[in-house]
Write a protein that holds these residues in place. Sequence first.
Motif, PDB file in Angstrom:
ATOM      1  N   LYS A  39      21.639  88.858   7.098  1.00  0.00           N
ATOM      2  CA  LYS A  39      22.066  87.919   8.138  1.00  0.00           C
ATOM      3  C   LYS A  39      22.562  88.701   9.352  1.00  0.00           C
ATOM      4  CE  LYS A  39      25.944  84.768   9.014  1.00  0.00           C
ATOM      5  NZ  LYS A  39      27.184  84.215   8.417  1.00  0.00           N
ATOM      6  N   LEU A  40      22.136  88.269  10.536  1.00  0.00           N
ATOM      7  CA  LEU A  40      22.563  88.892  11.783  1.00  0.00           C
ATOM      8  C   LEU A  40      23.290  87.874  12.652  1.00  0.00           C
ATOM      9  CD1 LEU A  40      19.272  90.757  12.838  1.00  0.00           C
ATOM     10  CD2 LEU A  40      21.176  91.685  11.487  1.00  0.00           C
ATOM     11  N   ILE A  41      24.324  88.328  13.347  1.00  0.00           N
ATOM     12  CA  ILE A  41      24.938  87.549  14.417  1.00  0.00           C
ATOM     13  C   ILE A  41      24.618  88.283  15.715  1.00  0.00           C
ATOM     14  CG2 ILE A  41      27.068  86.645  15.408  1.00  0.00           C
ATOM     15  CD1 ILE A  41      28.241  86.540  12.618  1.00  0.00           C
ATOM     16  N   ILE A  42      24.036  87.549  16.665  1.00  0.00           N
ATOM     17  CA  ILE A  42      23.484  88.169  17.866  1.00  0.00           C
ATOM     18  C   ILE A  42      24.118  87.580  19.126  1.00  0.00           C
ATOM     19  CG2 ILE A  42      21.349  88.729  19.097  1.00  0.00           C
ATOM     20  CD1 ILE A  42      19.810  87.965  16.590  1.00  0.00           C
ATOM     21  N   GLU A  43      24.334  88.448  20.091  1.00  0.00           N
ATOM     22  CA  GLU A  43      24.717  88.017  21.439  1.00  0.00           C
ATOM     23  C   GLU A  43      23.564  88.382  22.366  1.00  0.00           C
ATOM     24  OE1 GLU A  43      28.791  88.792  23.023  1.00  0.00           O
ATOM     25  OE2 GLU A  43      27.712  89.992  24.523  1.00  0.00           O
ATOM     26  N   TYR A  44      23.179  87.441  23.225  1.00  0.00           N
ATOM     27  CA  TYR A  44      22.110  87.785  24.164  1.00  0.00           C
ATOM     28  C   TYR A  44      22.221  87.034  25.486  1.00  0.00           C
ATOM     29  CZ  TYR A  44      19.607  83.684  22.128  1.00  0.00           C
ATOM     30  OH  TYR A  44      19.245  82.443  21.667  1.00  0.00           O
ATOM     31  N   ASP A  45      21.726  87.696  26.506  1.00  0.00           N
ATOM     32  CA  ASP A  45      21.575  87.124  27.835  1.00  0.00           C
ATOM     33  C   ASP A  45      20.132  86.626  27.922  1.00  0.00           C
ATOM     34  OD1 ASP A  45      20.955  86.738  30.543  1.00  0.00           O
ATOM     35  OD2 ASP A  45      22.272  88.340  31.225  1.00  0.00           O
ATOM     36  N   GLY A  46      19.962  85.326  28.022  1.00  0.00           N
ATOM     37  CA  GLY A  46      18.621  84.758  27.967  1.00  0.00           C
ATOM     38  C   GLY A  46      17.871  84.726  29.284  1.00  0.00           C
ATOM     39  N   THR A  47      18.431  85.349  30.323  1.00  0.00           N
ATOM     40  CA  THR A  47      17.854  85.241  31.668  1.00  0.00           C
ATOM     41  C   THR A  47      16.389  85.643  31.735  1.00  0.00           C
ATOM     42  OG1 THR A  47      20.028  85.677  32.651  1.00  0.00           O
ATOM     43  CG2 THR A  47      18.103  85.988  34.068  1.00  0.00           C
ATOM     44  N   LEU A  48      16.035  86.743  31.100  1.00  0.00           N
ATOM     45  CA  LEU A  48      14.679  87.283  31.228  1.00  0.00           C
ATOM     46  C   LEU A  48      13.732  86.817  30.131  1.00  0.00           C
ATOM     47  CD1 LEU A  48      15.535  90.979  32.209  1.00  0.00           C
ATOM     48  CD2 LEU A  48      15.024  89.042  33.721  1.00  0.00           C
ATOM     49  N   TYR A  49      14.200  85.882  29.292  1.00  0.00           N
ATOM     50  CA  TYR A  49      13.406  85.484  28.129  1.00  0.00           C
ATOM     51  C   TYR A  49      13.071  83.990  28.148  1.00  0.00           C
ATOM     52  CZ  TYR A  49      15.100  90.002  26.619  1.00  0.00           C
ATOM     53  OH  TYR A  49      15.396  91.340  26.569  1.00  0.00           O
ATOM     54  N   SER A  50      11.956  83.666  27.516  1.00  0.00           N
ATOM     55  CA  SER A  50      11.524  82.270  27.407  1.00  0.00           C
ATOM     56  C   SER A  50      12.061  81.653  26.124  1.00  0.00           C
ATOM     57  CB  SER A  50       9.997  82.190  27.445  1.00  0.00           C
ATOM     58  OG  SER A  50       9.509  82.605  28.702  1.00  0.00           O
ATOM     59  N   GLY A  51      13.360  81.808  25.935  1.00  0.00           N
ATOM     60  CA  GLY A  51      14.019  81.239  24.768  1.00  0.00           C
ATOM     61  C   GLY A  51      13.951  82.131  23.540  1.00  0.00           C
ATOM     62  N   TRP A  52      14.318  81.556  22.401  1.00  0.00           N
ATOM     63  CA  TRP A  52      14.343  82.299  21.142  1.00  0.00           C
ATOM     64  C   TRP A  52      12.967  82.410  20.505  1.00  0.00           C
ATOM     65  CZ3 TRP A  52      16.527  85.378  17.621  1.00  0.00           C
ATOM     66  CH2 TRP A  52      16.012  85.345  16.317  1.00  0.00           C
ATOM     67  N   GLN A  53      12.289  81.289  20.351  1.00  0.00           N
ATOM     68  CA  GLN A  53      11.103  81.200  19.496  1.00  0.00           C
ATOM     69  C   GLN A  53       9.881  81.894  20.096  1.00  0.00           C
ATOM     70  OE1 GLN A  53      10.614  77.309  17.890  1.00  0.00           O
ATOM     71  NE2 GLN A  53       8.498  77.640  17.292  1.00  0.00           N
ATOM     72  N   ILE A  54       9.153  82.617  19.231  1.00  0.00           N
ATOM     73  CA  ILE A  54       7.957  83.349  19.660  1.00  0.00           C
ATOM     74  C   ILE A  54       6.944  82.413  20.314  1.00  0.00           C
ATOM     75  CG2 ILE A  54       5.868  84.462  18.744  1.00  0.00           C
ATOM     76  CD1 ILE A  54       7.555  86.118  16.952  1.00  0.00           C
ATOM     77  N   GLN A  55       6.384  82.865  21.434  1.00  0.00           N
ATOM     78  CA  GLN A  55       5.354  82.134  22.155  1.00  0.00           C
ATOM     79  C   GLN A  55       4.178  83.071  22.438  1.00  0.00           C
ATOM     80  OE1 GLN A  55       6.890  80.018  25.595  1.00  0.00           O
ATOM     81  NE2 GLN A  55       8.919  79.870  24.656  1.00  0.00           N
ATOM     82  N   ASP A  56       3.032  82.471  22.707  1.00  0.00           N
ATOM     83  CA  ASP A  56       1.828  83.274  22.905  1.00  0.00           C
ATOM     84  C   ASP A  56       1.840  84.071  24.203  1.00  0.00           C
ATOM     85  OD1 ASP A  56       0.722  82.412  20.523  1.00  0.00           O
ATOM     86  OD2 ASP A  56      -0.317  80.709  21.440  1.00  0.00           O
ATOM     87  N   ASN A  57       2.358  83.481  25.276  1.00  0.00           N
ATOM     88  CA  ASN A  57       2.216  84.102  26.597  1.00  0.00           C
ATOM     89  C   ASN A  57       3.552  84.351  27.291  1.00  0.00           C
ATOM     90  OD1 ASN A  57      -0.722  83.980  26.537  1.00  0.00           O
ATOM     91  ND2 ASN A  57      -0.467  81.774  26.758  1.00  0.00           N
ATOM     92  N   ALA A  58       4.611  84.577  26.522  1.00  0.00           N
ATOM     93  CA  ALA A  58       5.923  84.817  27.124  1.00  0.00           C
ATOM     94  C   ALA A  58       6.762  85.676  26.188  1.00  0.00           C
ATOM     95  CB  ALA A  58       6.624  83.500  27.406  1.00  0.00           C
ATOM     96  N   ILE A  59       7.686  86.428  26.764  1.00  0.00           N
ATOM     97  CA  ILE A  59       8.570  87.267  25.965  1.00  0.00           C
ATOM     98  C   ILE A  59       9.765  86.450  25.501  1.00  0.00           C
ATOM     99  CG2 ILE A  59      10.040  89.318  25.977  1.00  0.00           C
ATOM    100  CD1 ILE A  59       8.231  90.506  28.093  1.00  0.00           C
ATOM    101  N   THR A  60      10.074  86.531  24.220  1.00  0.00           N
ATOM    102  CA  THR A  60      11.194  85.783  23.655  1.00  0.00           C
ATOM    103  C   THR A  60      12.131  86.718  22.887  1.00  0.00           C
ATOM    104  OG1 THR A  60      10.078  85.309  21.550  1.00  0.00           O
ATOM    105  CG2 THR A  60       9.696  83.771  23.387  1.00  0.00           C
ATOM    106  N   ILE A  61      13.311  86.209  22.582  1.00  0.00           N
ATOM    107  CA  ILE A  61      14.299  86.989  21.827  1.00  0.00           C
ATOM    108  C   ILE A  61      13.757  87.335  20.439  1.00  0.00           C
ATOM    109  CG2 ILE A  61      16.647  87.033  20.926  1.00  0.00           C
ATOM    110  CD1 ILE A  61      16.621  86.900  23.941  1.00  0.00           C
ATOM    111  N   GLN A  62      13.166  86.357  19.776  1.00  0.00           N
ATOM    112  CA  GLN A  62      12.632  86.589  18.433  1.00  0.00           C
ATOM    113  C   GLN A  62      11.591  87.697  18.438  1.00  0.00           C
ATOM    114  OE1 GLN A  62      10.636  83.222  16.680  1.00  0.00           O
ATOM    115  NE2 GLN A  62      10.694  84.090  14.618  1.00  0.00           N
TER     116      GLN A  62
END
Length: 244
Positions: A5-28
Amino acid sequence: MKNVKLIIEYDGTLYSGWQIQDNAITIQEVLENALNSITGEQIKVVGSSRTDSGVHARGYVCNFFTESKIPPDRFRDVINSKLPKDIVIIESEEVSLEFNSRFCSKGKTYSYTILNRMQRPAIGSNYVYHYRNSLNMEAIREAMSQFLGTHDFSAFKSTGGSAKTSIRTIKSFEVVKKDDYIIFYITGDGFLYNMVRIIMGTLIKVGRDKIDSCSIKDIILSKDRNMAGPCLPGTGLCLEKVYY
């Protein structure tokens, strides 16, 4: 096999959210790439929720299974060495194999920050929603109280979500005003797609006397998205904590 289990802190400014997407960088995606590099495995991370583009987190929770011999509590430092500066692992620990960060969650707390002044922010613009006009805080507080409890929140969700039911329980809803900053804290057993941001948009309209502060219950009962306010930008939203 270990479940970490991980607890994460992140700045989401440069990301297209958490969940993996085909054409965008995400946290996951960034996290899984780091884990795959470290372990040599093809790891899939289970997230506690989906956060949207520009949304931040102080206490996001996820978990993954691994055969790695790295001690669970050491994953924090090892992963951090592979991550960009806007994502950091706060804590790592081994949990039972049955633990699932999404389905075991009992609730979450989000914050939403509004900068309420005429001038736009020069510092921290990615972490607030800037609103120029004055707001009636007494009316906003009255409206907030009507969200408490268990309701069908269909009027406060965007289309595109995958939730099986629109019934949610809001356990607490508080607001703190610090100079020009208005910070809302909302805790519930779960939230629908864009639910918090639509609630905030509705409160803005209440604060501008565009929606009566006593009409929130009627909007909830209507289940009509058109009755509620707009969906505010993700910049002011932050996932504070996930409860288990």
